[in-house]
Write an enzyme that holds these catalytic residues in place. Structure first.
Site, PDB file in Angstrom:
ATOM      1  N   SER A 211       0.846  -1.193   0.000  1.00 46.33           N
ATOM      2  CA  SER A 211       0.000   0.000   0.000  1.00 46.33           C
ATOM      3  C   SER A 211       0.882   1.245   0.000  1.00 46.33           C
ATOM      4  O   SER A 211       1.676   1.423  -0.920  1.00 46.33           O
ATOM      5  CB  SER A 211      -0.964  -0.049   1.193  1.00 46.33           C
ATOM      6  OG  SER A 211      -2.018   0.871   1.040  1.00 46.33           O
ATOM      7  N   GLU A 341      -9.131  -5.753  -3.951  1.00 48.67           N
ATOM      8  CA  GLU A 341      -8.514  -4.546  -3.397  1.00 48.67           C
ATOM      9  C   GLU A 341      -9.565  -3.514  -2.974  1.00 48.67           C
ATOM     10  O   GLU A 341      -9.403  -2.803  -1.984  1.00 48.67           O
ATOM     11  CB  GLU A 341      -7.577  -3.904  -4.431  1.00 48.67           C
ATOM     12  CG  GLU A 341      -6.369  -4.726  -4.808  1.00 48.67           C
ATOM     13  CD  GLU A 341      -5.246  -4.656  -3.794  1.00 48.67           C
ATOM     14  OE1 GLU A 341      -5.448  -4.062  -2.719  1.00 48.67           O
ATOM     15  OE2 GLU A 341      -4.166  -5.207  -4.078  1.00 48.67           O
ATOM     16  N   HIS A 436      -7.663  -5.870   0.642  1.00 48.28           N
ATOM     17  CA  HIS A 436      -6.418  -5.106   0.711  1.00 48.28           C
ATOM     18  C   HIS A 436      -5.672  -5.414   2.013  1.00 48.28           C
ATOM     19  O   HIS A 436      -6.184  -5.198   3.101  1.00 48.28           O
ATOM     20  CB  HIS A 436      -6.762  -3.610   0.637  1.00 48.28           C
ATOM     21  CG  HIS A 436      -5.579  -2.695   0.515  1.00 48.28           C
ATOM     22  ND1 HIS A 436      -4.819  -2.611  -0.630  1.00 48.28           N
ATOM     23  CD2 HIS A 436      -5.051  -1.789   1.385  1.00 48.28           C
ATOM     24  CE1 HIS A 436      -3.881  -1.691  -0.456  1.00 48.28           C
ATOM     25  NE2 HIS A 436      -3.996  -1.188   0.759  1.00 48.28           N
TER      26      HIS A 436
END
Length: 531
Positions: A211, A341, A436
């Protein structure tokens, strides 16, 4: 911050009760002797300061290396987390403090002659939250695969990324902001100068992150200040920044980062007072400032957009432009995404109804483009609206990742792409799919017990750790596991990481082609001095 201790104190720890972890003899380093402990056959050294405390007059300045010490430094507890707002998904251990620039080392080495590959982890959290002490990032299991693992803290939020005209004026580089990235670079210099003493090879360093940590990885790949500090890179669920604020010049619907800083300073009490304000107030006022700060379309990640800027020093040009023109560091590169995601982001956006989805598209893209995005991601009721926004965000992640992979493959044949889509029995209950950050526990081998993880999950975690550490070792993830071919734009091959591992082709290719064509018509205003 100092935890120097006398030899007599070390003896006390060595002779402590049988429940205490055995201590290591002091390791002699350029900074001074460091004492760690042994757990699960791995030596670990926690909370080592790599920079002077960034407090008082050192707040909002480039970090300074930590002063050397003479007495052995007891490195058996994590340092404090850098100041940040509370978030449910961040499990901090211990306290927060502005004096937070520490790193942690896990090593299986018997001595400094082992010369093992080094993996340096950059945590995610939107440049606003996160810490190297989170249990999910425990480096023990990876170190057992024959690598030295380093995790580190860097300054976050306003304390790590504030830009302001007054700060720019006092800087010898005529820039401000990006202090958190400067921290990462100083930590990498510490690794270069110290890691050999822990059995690591300073000439075989892999930076990896997820990320915002992945954004850090790709940004450092384009920064002249980080050149030569690493030899391989892994970017998990993150891409190269293609959209950043200018330092000083504002664009339509995109104020400069300095103007954001001025609005923050006014709320905080004015420029002369900035360094005297308690960090708790800085964190709180920064959140309020960001809530009222506009940003333009294209759904650029707000964490990146609100914290990084093209400062002419650490970030001399838009990193996406550097990648497109082949100006990034041409190191072996591994990247990928997880299958869902968008699930967490859609949940956090609270888009639960058809009208909320319509309103969101209009706000982000404008009424004309919103209709075209609706045609690509249609919805007929509330459940399909929730799925549409989830799929749109997921596709944007994959599109940015594959674009970046194509740019890397053009200059570095050792480029590898993956897609992770495993959903454990325990995670299935969340309804978020392969969300995610779900792959982190698999990479680090920190799957918790009694939470629905099965034998297949343990198997997958072992295989992923082998891929990641083999890549760190050679620049190629292939070893004893399933063959993983390199990526190129023509074959479009990637490794599917699931209950079975296999090579597949054309990840979301059809939907991404349509999305890419539409996205070209909705390019936001850019800040890039090279254009």
């Amino acid at each position: 911050m100092k935890r120097a201790i006398a030899i007599a104190t070390i003896s006390f720890w060595l002779l402590a009760g049988k429940n205490a972890a055995p201590m290591n003899p002091p390791v002699s380093t350029p900074s001074g002797p460091i004492v760690g402990e042994v757990q699960n056959g791995v030596k670990r050294y926690l909370g080592i300061p790599y920079a002077m405390p960034p407090v008082g007059e050192r707040r909002w300045r480039e970090p300074i290396p930590a002063q050397p010490w003479q007495e052995p430094y007891l490195a058996t507890t994590f340092g404090p987390a850098c100041p940040q707002p509370q978030r449910d998904f961040v499990r901090l251990t211990g306290r927060m403090d502005e004096d937070c620039l520490t790193l942690n080392i896990w090593t299986p080495a018997l001595g400094k002659t082992d010369s093992l590959p080094v993996m340096v982890w950059l945590h995610g959290g939107g440049f606003l939250v996160g810490s190297s002490s989170e249990a999910i990032y425990d480096g023990s299991a990876l170190a057992q695969k024959g690598v030295v693992v380093v995790t580190l803290n860097y300054r976050l939020g306003a304390l790590g990324f504030l830009a302001h005209p007054a700060l720019t004026a006092e800087s010898p580089h005529a820039s401000s902001g990006n202090y958190g990235l400067m921290d990462q670079i100083l930590a990498l210099k510490w690794v270069r100068d110290h890691i050999r003493e822990f059995g690591g090879n300073p000439k075989n360093v892999t930076i990896f992150g997820q990320s915002a940590g992945a954004v850090s990885v790709t940004t450092l790949m384009t920064s002249p200040l980080a050149e030569g500090l690493f030899q391989r890179a892994i970017a998990q669920s993150g891409s190269v920044p293609n959209h950043l604020r200018c330092l000083s010049a504002s664009r339509p619907n995109l104020p400069s980062l300095e103007s954001v800083g001025e609005a923050f300073a006014q709320r905080l009490g004015g420029s002369p007072e900035l360094r005297r304000q308690p960090w708790q107030k800085v964190v709180k006022v920064w959140e309020t400032t960001l809530e009222e700060t506009p940003f333009d379309s294209d759904m650029a990640g707000s964490g990146t957009l609100n914290h990084l800027s093209i400062d002419g020093y650490l970030i001399p040009e838009l990193p996406g432009t550097a990648f497109a023109l082949g100006r990034q560091q041409r190191v072996p590169f591994l990247t990928g995404t997880v299958a869902d995601e968008g699930a967490v982001f859609a949940y956090n956006l609270r888009i639960n109804t058809l009208s909320a989805y319509t309103r969101f598209l209009n706000q982000v893209f404008g009424s004309t483009l919103a209709q075209q995005y609706w045609a690509l991601y249609p919805a007929r009721d509330h459940p399909s609206a929730r799925q549409a926004i989830r799929t749109l965000i997921s596709d944007l992640f994959v599109l940015d990742m594959k674009t970046m992979a194509m740019q890397m493959a053009a200059v570095q044949p050792q480029t590898y792409v993956y897609q992770f889509d495993r959903v454990s029995r325990g995670n299935a209950r969340s309804g978020l799919g392969s969300f995610h950050g779900i792959e982190l526990r698999y990479v680090f081998g920190t799957l918790p017990e009694n939470q629905g993880f099965e034998r297949e999950d343990e198997w997958l975690s072992q295989r992923m750790a082998e891929y990641w550490t083999q890549f760190a070792r050679t620049g190629n993830p292939n070893g004893s596991g399933a063959s993983w071919p390199p990526f190129d734009a023509k074959s479009d091959r990637y490794q599917l990481l699931s209950s079975r591992i296999q090579t597949d082709r054309n990840l979301r290719r059809q939907s991404l082609e349509r999305l890419a064509a539409l996205r070209q018509t909705s390019t936001p205003s850019l800040c890039d001095p090279t254009l």
